[in-house]
Design an enzyme around this catalytic site. Structure first.
Site: not given
Ligand code: CP3
Length: 349
Positions: A25, A38, A75, A152
């Site tokens: 992330r 964003r 994502d 999910y």
């Molecule tokens: O690592 C990176 O920077 C690459 C991008 C990336 C994102 N999500 C961007 C993101 C990667 C590799 C993921 C993987 C992801 N997404 C996982 C597996 C890794 C982990 O963290 O366990 C999972 C379970 C998800 C599903 C997901 N996406 C959730 C549950 C959420 C909401 C929770 C949160 O952190 O907000 C997201 C949103 C998400 N994915 C964000 C980002 C940068 C935040 C969104 C925002 O900008 O508001």
């Protein structure tokens, strides 16, 4: 080969004096430049599907910190969307999806060959990043592992205990298996297309592998990973693959061999010394600093970073956090972690 990138050297089994470093992330809400981009895109999903802006946020942490790897900005839930499910993000809460809880609903998902229609902008992002990356930086593509993605799809949201997914598995194992198989097939096509577009490494995120017990771990964490990895290795034999069976605990032992992964990513619930003795003896590992240090910083961050470096100094290692960096993290602490890793004195002092 003197020009080979550091991350690729570690993945090919080389023990380096200073490990390559990147961060799960790493493009995200703790960075003001991410929040600005964003806002420009409108929202998170619009950002994922905008190849220019997604490439921009992929590159932001490389510019700011000089990480050894960039991870594609996207994502894991784009696959369910490409399979025809509704997906949206509730501000401050997380993802929401339409649900799949029967054989008929699995059958109604879009065919795997159609996913590229939705995912084409992601491949465009990969091409954009590949063209603009510093020559020493490695581009990592990724997808969610089938079990984690299915949790999910079944619940329509994140769930603390993965209860709905376990209930579907118990109620109709045949339909559940069909869902896993559909996501597995889609993931192979998705990752293969990312590699064709320029991803040099791919990572499979099984964030909820730890909730699978006994034979379920073999059937739904190991087997889908093995199927995906063997299909990718047939098509792209030179592309290394990182597997992340988060919170697998003792099941980290032998996971790389059982799945064919080139590297296993460790969460921060396992001790580095235990992982060095039991997991790294079989090949490259990635990890595993507690992401909380990115919030709290200070001497504890430095001490813990040095402990991880020392424990893994005898074999191939990629330095990373044990899970994603959180929004309240301080970029100055990220810099402190990087400086500690790259300070050659740190391992011996
Ligand atoms: O690592 C990176 O920077 C690459 C991008 C990336 C994102 N999500 C961007 C993101 C990667 C590799 C993921 C993987 C992801 N997404 C996982 C597996 C890794 C982990 O963290 O366990 C999972 C379970 C998800 C599903 C997901 N996406 C959730 C549950 C959420 C909401 C929770 C949160 O952190 O907000 C997201 C949103 C998400 N994915 C964000 C980002 C940068 C935040 C969104 C925002 O900008 O508001």
């Amino acid at each position: 080969m003197p020009t080979q990138k550091k991350l690729l050297r570690a993945l090919s089994g080389e023990t380096l004096p200073t490990p390559p470093i990147w961060m799960m992330r790493q493009a995200g809400r703790y960075l003001p430049e991410y929040l600005a981009t964003r806002a420009q895109a409108g929202d998170f999903l619009s950002l994922c599907y905008n190849p220019d802006l997604a490439a921009e946020v992929t590159l932001q942490p490389i510019r700011r910190f000089g990480f050894d790897a960039a991870i594609l900005f996207a994502d894991i839930l784009l696959i369910p969307q490409a399979l025809g499910m509704d997906l949206w993000f509730e501000t401050g809460e997380g993802p929401r999806l339409s649900t799949v809880t029967s054989q008929a609903e699995v059958d109604a998902l879009r065919p795997v060959e159609d996913i590229h229609e939705t995912l084409a902008p992601i491949y465009e992002t990969v091409r954009n990043v590949a063209e603009n990356l510093p020559k020493e930086t490695t581009l990592i593509g990724f997808a969610g592992a089938p079990w984690t993605v299915a949790t999910y799809m079944i619940a329509g949201r994140g769930t603390p205990d993965k209860g709905p997914a376990h209930a579907f598995k118990a109620a109709d194992r045949v339909a559940f298996q069909a869902l896993i198989d559909r996501v597995t097939a889609a993931t192979i096509e998705y990752l293969s297309a990312q590699i064709n577009a320029g991803a040099e490494v791919v990572k499979l995120f099984d964030s909820w592998a730890g909730s699978l017990n006994g034979a379920d771990f073999d059937d739904f964490a190991i087997k889908p990973a093995r199927d995906i990895i063997s299909a990718l290795k047939t098509r792209h034999p030179d592309t290394p693959i990182i597997a992340f069976p988060r919170e697998a605990g003792e099941r980290y032992i032998g996971f790389a061999q059982a799945t064919g992964a080139d590297c296993v990513a460790l969460d921060n619930s396992v001790s580095p010394q235990w992982a060095a003795d039991n997991v790294q003896i079989n090949g490259c590992v990635q990890g595993n600093l507690d992401p909380r240090h990115m919030v709290s910083g200070g001497q504890a961050l430095v001490d813990e970073t040095r402990q991880i470096l020392r424990a893994f100094s005898g074999g191939p290692h990629i330095f990373n956090l044990g899970h994603g960096i959180t929004p309240t993290s301080d970029p100055a602490n990220v810099q402190l972690m990087i400086d500690t890793v790259r300070d050659g004195e740190s391992v011996s002092s």
